[in-house]
Structure formats: C-alpha cells, structure tokens
Design a protein around this motif. Structure first.
Motif, PDB file in Angstrom:
ATOM      1  N   LYS A 106       0.807  -1.218   0.000  1.00  0.00           N
ATOM      2  CA  LYS A 106       0.000   0.000   0.000  1.00  0.00           C
ATOM      3  C   LYS A 106       0.838   1.266   0.000  1.00  0.00           C
TER       4      LYS A 106
ATOM      5  N   ALA B  32      -8.045   6.667  -4.670  1.00  0.00           N
ATOM      6  CA  ALA B  32      -6.635   6.363  -4.432  1.00  0.00           C
ATOM      7  C   ALA B  32      -5.926   6.338  -5.786  1.00  0.00           C
TER       8      ALA B  32
ATOM      9  N   CYS C 146      -4.709   3.973  -7.476  1.00  0.00           N
ATOM     10  CA  CYS C 146      -5.226   2.916  -8.352  1.00  0.00           C
ATOM     11  C   CYS C 146      -6.567   3.319  -8.963  1.00  0.00           C
TER      12      CYS C 146
ATOM     13  N   CYS D  60      -8.703   5.006  -0.415  1.00  0.00           N
ATOM     14  CA  CYS D  60      -8.669   3.600  -0.787  1.00  0.00           C
ATOM     15  C   CYS D  60      -9.917   2.870  -0.326  1.00  0.00           C
ATOM     16  N   ILE D  61     -10.567   2.132  -1.230  1.00  0.00           N
ATOM     17  CA  ILE D  61     -11.711   1.312  -0.824  1.00  0.00           C
ATOM     18  C   ILE D  61     -11.251  -0.121  -0.606  1.00  0.00           C
ATOM     19  N   GLY D  62     -10.097  -0.484  -1.137  1.00  0.00           N
ATOM     20  CA  GLY D  62      -9.493  -1.737  -0.732  1.00  0.00           C
ATOM     21  C   GLY D  62      -9.355  -2.843  -1.762  1.00  0.00           C
ATOM     22  N   VAL D  63      -9.942  -2.687  -2.935  1.00  0.00           N
ATOM     23  CA  VAL D  63      -9.851  -3.759  -3.930  1.00  0.00           C
ATOM     24  C   VAL D  63      -9.378  -3.177  -5.257  1.00  0.00           C
ATOM     25  N   CYS D  64      -8.057  -2.927  -5.341  1.00  0.00           N
ATOM     26  CA  CYS D  64      -7.485  -2.250  -6.512  1.00  0.00           C
ATOM     27  C   CYS D  64      -7.975  -2.800  -7.851  1.00  0.00           C
TER      28      CYS D  64
ATOM     29  N   GLU E 114     -11.262  -1.420  -9.300  1.00  0.00           N
ATOM     30  CA  GLU E 114     -11.455   0.022  -9.485  1.00  0.00           C
ATOM     31  C   GLU E 114     -11.848   0.318 -10.926  1.00  0.00           C
TER      32      GLU E 114
HETATM   33  S1  FES Z   1      -4.859   0.933  -2.991  1.00  0.00           S
HETATM   34 FE1  FES Z   1      -6.831   0.902  -2.120  1.00  0.00          FE
HETATM   35  S2  FES Z   1      -8.157   0.224  -3.711  1.00  0.00           S
HETATM   36 FE2  FES Z   1      -6.199   0.267  -4.568  1.00  0.00          FE
END
Ligand code: FES
Ligand SMILES: Nc1ncnc2c1ncn2[C@@H]1O[C@H](COP(=O)(O)OP(=O)(O)OP(=O)(O)O)[C@@H](O)[C@H]1O
Ligand SMILES: [Mg+2]
Lengths: 183, 124
Positions: free
Chosen positions: A67, B34, B36, B68-72, B75
């Motif tokens: 990250k 984010a 990504c 960030c939502i967490g699932v790159c 996106e």
């Molecule tokens: S770094 Fe968080 S969705 Fe890609």
C-alpha cells in the motif's frame, strides 16, 4: 497515469490526506527554456526527513507494504523520463511543497489532459478546502482562487453543481486563452 | 465567455433551491480516489455522476470521494448510501454504467445488481 492532470489529481490527494485546508497548484510552462514546472504547496501536517526519504524511493515504497506509496514514485518516474525530477520540501506541522520539473517538449512528456476536470473534481469533493490554481505560459497567466469564488457566491456551497459547471468552463476558457487553443 | 457576473446570477438563482433541500435526507455517492482508482478512470466516473445528477436535477444526491476502498483490481469503485438501504458497492465502473446506476438506482431505487461487487466476484 495517462496525463499530467491525472498525476496532479493523485498528488493533491496526498495534501488532502495530510489535512491541508489550503492547497496551491502552480504550473509554469516556458517554451523558450523548454521547461515545465508543477508545484503543489499545502499547509497540511508535513513529513519528517525519514518519511520524505521513504516517499521518493521507488524501491522502498514498492517493495515493503504494497500500500505504501505509488503516487510519488510514479510521478517522479514520469519527470525523470523527461529529463527532470520531483523534489519534496516539508516541515512537520507547517506543510509540504512538491515540485516536479521536466522538459516541456520532451517526446515522452505526457499531455496535460483535462486540467479543468482535475481541479473541478478536487473542489467538488473537498468543499472545505481552498484551492488556488495558477497556470503561466509565455502568452499569459490564468488564476483560479476558490476564496475569490466564495466571496461572490456567498452562502451558496462551492460544490453546488451549477457553480462547479461554471468553474469548469471558466478554467477551460482561461487555459485556451493562454495556450492559443492547444494544450 | 464565463464571467463573474454569471456566477453572481447562479448564486441568486440557486440559493432558494438549496435552502429548500437542507432538511431532506440525502443519498450519497462516494467514488474511490486512491492512485489505483484514479489511474483506472475514477475521475470520468465521478464527473459523469455530477453531470447526470445535474441534468436530472436530483437535489437529494451528493457526490463525493474517498481514498482507498481496498480492492485495486476492481477500481473504479463507487459506493452508494441511500437512506433505508444497505450500502451498495459498484465495481469496474465506467461513465456508461453511471447512466444506468443513476436512472435505475438513484432515481428508482432499484439496485443494478450486475454491476455490484457481489455479482462481479461470483463471475470471476
Ligand atoms: S490501494 Fe486501495 S483500492 Fe487500490
Ligand atoms: N503532501 C503531503 N503531506 C504529508 N505527507 C505526505 C504528502 N505527500 C506524501 N506524503 C507521505 O508520503 C507517503 C507516500 O505518498 P504516495 O503518494 O507515494 O503514496 P500514498 O499516497 O501513500 O499511496 P497512493 O498514492 O499509492 O494511493 C504518503 O503515504 C504520506 O505519508
Ligand atoms: Mg498518494
């Protein structure tokens, strides 16, 4: 990132995350010197020396936690590919300045892209932050300062869709004027 | 040319509507921004929502961003928070898909199931 306006949108996310409430974006194009400078100043929480080092080192940032830090290394790589670099100055508790410099006419320089979309996206989603966007070329200078906009619209929120649409066209037209229509 | 006078006119014209909607419970559309998300096309998705909401004059909808939502890999991701509904997460969004989400979900309250994270994850 396909263009500079997207790099910039990403870069400013860092200032937002650092809880800045004033973010200044200053772009200077100089055709004669074949040079382009992009500066983002914020009054956010700043970084200490160690964080600065981590932030620009692509190996550190990409190889430890997944990250940490894609944005700065990506923008830095773009600048370096175009004969320039990205530099960070920061004071903890005071703010951060990120400066990207590169060769304006370098064959690999990404196009600016839709600067008005980047600025408008930022204002729309961060109504509590003030933004100053200035863009200078050999033909003139364009400035948008949300503090000035707020003076006119009074109690109307700056992220009102009509206001946003106005700002978007205002920027587009302003940029066309200082570019003779080409970006 | 856009003039400051026009901005002043927008203020006068719009202020009444804004005051009217203050007390209504709103729907929130949140776009992941984010690195990504941005490189996958979050900005045109965000602006497509704004455009549609403006065109249809959906006064109760606000469009905003998050990090960030967490699932790159899924996106651009968009979350919709509607009063009385669970959060809905749309993935792999495009400006074209936004049109349907606005028409079917934001206007009519019908979730566009095929664009949701649940439906997409099942397919993979
Ligand atoms: S770094 Fe968080 S969705 Fe890609
Ligand atoms: N303007 C700033 N103010 C304070 N800290 C900053 C600023 N810009 C960057 N940083 C620090 O440097 C780190 C690296 O930034 P970078 O943009 O490379 O990655 P990121 O924002 O963490 O993640 P990503 O950009 O991939 O979404 C940030 O996590 C933050 O700690
Ligand atoms: Mg970042």
């Amino acid at each position: 990132m396909q263009d500079l306006s997207l790099h910039l949108l990403d870069l400013v996310q860092n200032s937002i995350a650092a809880e800045a409430n004033l973010i200044e974006i200053s772009i200077e194009e100089d055709e004669k010197k074949d040079w382009l400078s992009i500066v983002v100043d914020d009054n956010g929480k700043g970084m200490d020396e160690e964080t600065i080092e981590k932030a620009v080192d692509p190996f550190y940032t990409t190889r430890t936690t997944r990250k940490v830090g894609l944005g700065l290394p990506l923008f830095r790589a773009t600048a370096q590919r175009c004969g320039g670099d990205l530099r960070i100055q920061s004071i903890v508790g005071r703010g951060t300045r990120i400066q990207i410099e590169l060769q304006l006419k370098h064959i690999d320089r990404p196009p600016f892209g839709r600067m008005e979309d980047t600025i408008v996206s930022l204002i729309l989603c961060n109504a509590e932050i003030d933004f100053v966007y200035s863009h200078k070329t050999n033909y003139g200078e364009f400035i948008l300062d949300t503090r000035e906009v707020r003076k006119i619209i009074g109690e109307l929120p700056i992220n009102n869709t009509e206001v946003i649409a106005w700002i978007q066209s205002y920027i587009r037209e302003g940029l066309n004027e200082i570019n003779g229509g080409v970006l | 040319m856009k003039t400051l006078k026009e901005l002043e006119e927008i203020r006068q014209r719009t202020l009444e509507e804004v005051n009217l909607r203050k007390d209504r419970k709103g729907t929130r559309v949140v776009v992941g921004m984010a690195t990504c998300g941005i490189s996958a096309g979050a900005r045109p998705v965000l602006l497509a929502f704004v455009e549609e909401v403006k065109k249809r004059n959906l006064q109760h909808v606000t469009v905003t961003q998050t990090g960030c939502i967490g699932v790159c890999r899924l996106e651009p991701i968009v979350e919709v928070y509607m009063p009385g509904q669970e959060k809905v997460t749309y993935v792999n969004m495009t400006p074209e898909k936004v049109q349907r989400v606005v028409a079917e979900h934001l206007v009519n309250g019908q979730i566009v199931k095929e664009f949701t994270i649940g439906a997409v994850e099942k397919k993979d």
